[in-house]
Enzyme design. Structure first.
Site, mmCIF file in Angstrom:
data_model
loop_
_atom_site.group_PDB
_atom_site.id
_atom_site.type_symbol
_atom_site.label_atom_id
_atom_site.label_comp_id
_atom_site.label_asym_id
_atom_site.label_seq_id
_atom_site.Cartn_x
_atom_site.Cartn_y
_atom_site.Cartn_z
ATOM 1 N N CYS A 89 0.879 -1.164 0.000
ATOM 2 C CA CYS A 89 0.000 0.000 0.000
ATOM 3 C C CYS A 89 0.919 1.216 0.000
ATOM 4 O O CYS A 89 1.889 1.236 -0.750
ATOM 5 C CB CYS A 89 -0.976 -0.038 1.183
ATOM 6 S SG CYS A 89 -0.202 -0.130 2.802
ATOM 7 N N ARG A 112 -2.162 -1.150 5.433
ATOM 8 C CA ARG A 112 -3.288 -1.839 4.777
ATOM 9 C C ARG A 112 -2.828 -3.151 4.173
ATOM 10 O O ARG A 112 -3.569 -4.139 4.181
ATOM 11 C CB ARG A 112 -3.917 -0.930 3.724
ATOM 12 C CG ARG A 112 -4.672 0.231 4.346
ATOM 13 C CD ARG A 112 -5.074 1.213 3.306
ATOM 14 N NE ARG A 112 -3.839 1.768 2.740
ATOM 15 C CZ ARG A 112 -3.733 2.939 2.168
ATOM 16 N NH1 ARG A 112 -4.784 3.697 2.026
ATOM 17 N NH2 ARG A 112 -2.591 3.373 1.707
#
Length: 98
Positions: A56, A61
């Site tokens: 990410c 994430r």
């Protein structure tokens, strides 16, 4: 792309957003069948991809994707690129897809 010099993504990357793994009404993780469907649609299930590298901007994430795939679904073909886009998008000479 905040923190990276380039705008774009790693060539060949497919997008699975960590937010899509959660029920929007209460932010709990979706049932396994729905998770498998999301990953299959992206082409990253174990029988579709030998190896998956999640990234990410800063790996937070990507770590959620890793956790979902390994700890909830039991898949082991995924790793996290800890430098993520901040590192890759700032490297000189690496290809960028837009």
């Amino acid at each position: 792309d905040h923190g990276a010099e380039a705008y774009g993504r790693i060539p060949g990357a497919v997008h699975v957003h960590a937010r899509d793994l959660m029920d929007p009404s209460d932010f709990t993780v979706k049932p396994d069948a729905e998770l498998v469907s999301i990953f299959r649609t992206a082409g990253v299930a174990p029988d579709q991809a030998e190896e998956v590298i999640a990234y990410c901007r800063l790996s937070h994430r990507a770590s959620a994707i890793w956790f979902t795939m390994t700890q909830l679904l039991g898949w082991q073909h995924i790793r996290v690129y800890d430098g993520s886009w901040t590192e890759c998008g700032s490297a000189v000479g690496l290809p960028v897809e837009r």
